[in-house]
Design a protein around this motif. Structure first.
Motif, PDB file in Angstrom:
ATOM      1  N   GLU A 103       0.814  -1.218   0.000  1.00  0.00           N
ATOM      2  CA  GLU A 103       0.000   0.000   0.000  1.00  0.00           C
ATOM      3  C   GLU A 103       0.848   1.269   0.000  1.00  0.00           C
ATOM      4  N   PHE A 104       2.162   1.124   0.268  1.00  0.00           N
ATOM      5  CA  PHE A 104       3.065   2.277   0.284  1.00  0.00           C
ATOM      6  C   PHE A 104       3.992   2.320  -0.922  1.00  0.00           C
ATOM      7  N   TRP A 105       3.818   1.412  -1.872  1.00  0.00           N
ATOM      8  CA  TRP A 105       4.637   1.398  -3.083  1.00  0.00           C
ATOM      9  C   TRP A 105       4.341   2.636  -3.921  1.00  0.00           C
ATOM     10  N   GLY A 106       5.320   3.034  -4.714  1.00  0.00           N
ATOM     11  CA  GLY A 106       5.139   4.140  -5.652  1.00  0.00           C
ATOM     12  C   GLY A 106       5.223   5.513  -5.022  1.00  0.00           C
ATOM     13  N   GLN A 107       5.649   5.592  -3.766  1.00  0.00           N
ATOM     14  CA  GLN A 107       5.738   6.875  -3.071  1.00  0.00           C
ATOM     15  C   GLN A 107       7.185   7.302  -2.809  1.00  0.00           C
ATOM     16  N   GLY A 108       8.145   6.535  -3.356  1.00  0.00           N
ATOM     17  CA  GLY A 108       9.556   6.888  -3.207  1.00  0.00           C
ATOM     18  C   GLY A 108      10.197   6.455  -1.904  1.00  0.00           C
ATOM     19  N   TYR A 109       9.477   5.712  -1.069  1.00  0.00           N
ATOM     20  CA  TYR A 109      10.050   5.308   0.218  1.00  0.00           C
ATOM     21  C   TYR A 109      11.242   4.368   0.061  1.00  0.00           C
ATOM     22  N   ALA A 110      11.171   3.421  -0.870  1.00  0.00           N
ATOM     23  CA  ALA A 110      12.284   2.480  -1.057  1.00  0.00           C
ATOM     24  C   ALA A 110      13.541   3.223  -1.492  1.00  0.00           C
ATOM     25  N   THR A 111      13.403   4.147  -2.418  1.00  0.00           N
ATOM     26  CA  THR A 111      14.563   4.916  -2.872  1.00  0.00           C
ATOM     27  C   THR A 111      15.102   5.784  -1.742  1.00  0.00           C
ATOM     28  N   GLU A 112      14.217   6.401  -0.997  1.00  0.00           N
ATOM     29  CA  GLU A 112      14.646   7.290   0.087  1.00  0.00           C
ATOM     30  C   GLU A 112      15.470   6.539   1.136  1.00  0.00           C
ATOM     31  N   ILE A 113      14.990   5.383   1.555  1.00  0.00           N
ATOM     32  CA  ILE A 113      15.729   4.654   2.590  1.00  0.00           C
ATOM     33  C   ILE A 113      16.972   3.994   2.006  1.00  0.00           C
ATOM     34  N   ALA A 114      16.876   3.444   0.794  1.00  0.00           N
ATOM     35  CA  ALA A 114      18.038   2.800   0.179  1.00  0.00           C
ATOM     36  C   ALA A 114      19.168   3.802  -0.055  1.00  0.00           C
ATOM     37  N   ALA A 115      18.830   5.030  -0.409  1.00  0.00           N
ATOM     38  CA  ALA A 115      19.845   6.065  -0.629  1.00  0.00           C
ATOM     39  C   ALA A 115      20.543   6.469   0.675  1.00  0.00           C
ATOM     40  N   ALA A 116      19.848   6.353   1.798  1.00  0.00           N
ATOM     41  CA  ALA A 116      20.425   6.736   3.090  1.00  0.00           C
ATOM     42  C   ALA A 116      21.243   5.608   3.725  1.00  0.00           C
ATOM     43  N   LEU A 117      20.946   4.377   3.377  1.00  0.00           N
ATOM     44  CA  LEU A 117      21.597   3.239   4.034  1.00  0.00           C
ATOM     45  C   LEU A 117      23.114   3.140   3.825  1.00  0.00           C
ATOM     46  N   PRO A 118      23.667   3.439   2.643  1.00  0.00           N
ATOM     47  CA  PRO A 118      25.125   3.347   2.524  1.00  0.00           C
ATOM     48  C   PRO A 118      25.869   4.191   3.553  1.00  0.00           C
TER      49      PRO A 118
END
Length: 185
Positions: A103-118
């Protein structure tokens, strides 16, 4: 055990697990769409599988200071998934991974957290390189890994899944491959 915020992004908080988070974790992985690319058979996790994974992550955090963690929205504290790093036993490398509730797909959350994890793994001097992989049919996750600047390594079996494998080193993280992420992710 007290909850601790490990990482904060503009919209998300990455927090340690508490025993009472098990129901959220079961809810996430009981959804077919959230689990289809995470296991050989693509089936949702049982409560026992979710509890076992969560206990393993708690132990990894105790041992290494990093693991897969609970992901919540800042605006309302709503649980939306999990993200972080786990030790990938087959190679001895840390593996970046995440799962977001459909239900939260397509809102940029995966990119936002993945970009911060490194930054999390490099700032804590956990390792100088990590991997990530996604099922060859999981176009959305493959796009996220490429968007955050991970380098494609090869395609092969990972945990029984045909996956594209990527890597990122400390040097890769210092210079974004695409000149940074677009505003609004």
């Amino acid at each position: 055990m007290a909850e601790e915020t490990i990482l904060e992004t503009p919209r998300l908080l990455l927090r340690t697990w508490r025993d009472e988070d098990l129901d959220d974790h079961v809810w996430l992985h009981s959804q077919v769409d959230a689990s289809r690319y995470l296991s050989r058979d693509g089936k949702p996790w049982t409560r026992e599988e979710a509890a076992s994974r969560m206990a393993g992550w708690v132990e990894e955090y105790r041992q290494f200071g990093i693991t897969k963690l609970k992901l919540v929205r800042q605006e309302d504290g709503r649980f939306i998934g999990r993200a972080g790093f786990s030790l990938f036993a087959a190679t001895g490398q840390f593996e970046l991974g995440y799962a977001i509730a459909p239900e939260f797909w397509g809102q940029g959350y995966a990119t936002e957290i993945a970009a911060a994890l490194p930054g999390l793994v490099f700032d804590r001097n956990i390792r100088d390189e990590f991997i990530a992989f996604a099922h060859v049919d999981n176009a959305a996750s493959l796009k996220v890994l490429e968007k955050i600047g991970m380098r494609y390594q090869h395609t092969g079996l990972m945990n029984g899944l045909l996956a594209r494998v990527y890597a990122m080193s400390r040097a890769d993280a210092a210079v974004p491959a695409t000149g940074g992420l677009p505003a609004g992710l």
